[in-house]
Enzyme design. Structure first.
Site, PDB file in Angstrom:
ATOM      1  N   HIS A  51       0.800  -1.220   0.000  1.00 51.68           N
ATOM      2  CA  HIS A  51       0.000   0.000   0.000  1.00 51.68           C
ATOM      3  C   HIS A  51       0.838   1.278   0.000  1.00 51.68           C
ATOM      4  O   HIS A  51       0.372   2.318  -0.439  1.00 51.68           O
ATOM      5  CB  HIS A  51      -0.918   0.019   1.225  1.00 51.68           C
ATOM      6  N   GLU A 157      -5.956 -14.024   3.465  1.00 52.83           N
ATOM      7  CA  GLU A 157      -6.812 -12.848   3.597  1.00 52.83           C
ATOM      8  C   GLU A 157      -8.134 -12.994   2.849  1.00 52.83           C
ATOM      9  O   GLU A 157      -8.795 -11.993   2.576  1.00 52.83           O
ATOM     10  CB  GLU A 157      -6.069 -11.615   3.077  1.00 52.83           C
ATOM     11  N   ASP A 183      -8.818  -7.803   5.648  1.00 53.60           N
ATOM     12  CA  ASP A 183      -9.206  -8.261   4.312  1.00 53.60           C
ATOM     13  C   ASP A 183     -10.024  -9.537   4.365  1.00 53.60           C
ATOM     14  O   ASP A 183     -10.825  -9.809   3.459  1.00 53.60           O
ATOM     15  CB  ASP A 183      -7.975  -8.458   3.435  1.00 53.60           C
TER      16      ASP A 183
END
Length: 257
Positions: A51, A157, A183
């Protein structure tokens, strides 16, 4: 948290000797912040590249900053299992790879191929000049050292990932399966709801499958208060903090009405 009497240098070796390690994520891509986090006493840090808005040079700057003040092991999280992503980071000297949202044995094999040298993987022979091998200074023993010390982590996830835990864990070279609860809400309960009963049940299921597989169990704590109970349940590695989260908490706490 240390049940082993034999000391080991690398994070991977310590975890395999049943040490339990508390870690933290680094999202801000700031070498200065990384230095502060490195001095806090965490057992390992994870530089985020899933990210965070930074390139390979930025990741290397973070690694150098941490190494300038501490010997804390440094992992790096990446968004996929491609060799183009993984190999340069390991050649730069990170202690291991954390790959987001792994859903199949095929993806797990791709991670191992990128992270390890032959015969286990297909990592290119850059150890003759790479930073991780002291710019070729460790060329005689670096391959063996890398196999022994490189930690390879697959994140679970998704519902597909939970269903495939046995297959993923069965891939030689995968050391740890790491549960990412936020997630995971995409497949269990309402998206983003970390308090749902469906999510709790899914985490319990994932934990039992990972522990039964023989792989190391890792995960992100939903609350820092969960850390002791997670270690009691068999987790080897838990992240319960991040640079961003700590800054937000401290900033709010500093404001007086």
């Amino acid at each position: 948290m240390n049940t082993a009497s034999t000391p080991a240098k690398s994070l991977r070796e310590r975890l395999l000797l049943q040490h339990q390690v508390q870690g933290a994520f680094l999202f801000l891509a700031s070498p200065d912040v990384d230095e502060i986090m490195a001095l806090a006493g965490f057992g390992a840090l994870i530089v985020d590249r899933e990210h965070a808005s930074s390139d390979l040079s930025g990741a290397l700057a973070e690694l150098r900053a941490i190494r300038s003040v501490s010997d804390v092991p440094v992992l790096v999280r990446v968004c996929d299992a491609s060799q183009a992503v993984i190999k340069p980071l390991l050649d730069a000297g990170f202690d291991g790879i954390v790959v987001a949202d792994v859903r199949s044995a095929t993806e797990a094999r791709s991670i191992v191929e990128a992270a390890h040298y032959p015969p286990l993987g297909r990592r290119g022979a850059q150890f003759t000049v790479s930073r991780a091998a002291s710019y070729g200074g460790q060329r005689d023993d670096y391959v063996e050292k890398a196999r022994r010390e490189t930690l390879v982590v697959a994140m679970i996830e998704s519902r597909e990932g939970v269903d495939a835990i046995g297959d993923i864990a069965g891939v030689d070279g995968i050391d740890m399966l790491f549960i990412g609860p936020l997630d995971l809400t995409s497949g269990y309960g309402r998206y983003g709801d970390l308090g749902s009963s469906e999510l709790r049940e899914a985490i319990v299921l994932a934990e039992s499958r990972i522990l039964a597989s023989g792989c190391l169990l890792g995960g992100a704590a939903i609350s820092a208060n969960d850390l002791p109970s997670m270690f009691e349940r068999g987790y080897a590695f838990v992240t319960a903090a991040s640079d961003t989260g700590l800054l937000v908490q401290a900033s709010k706490a500093a404001v007086r009405p």
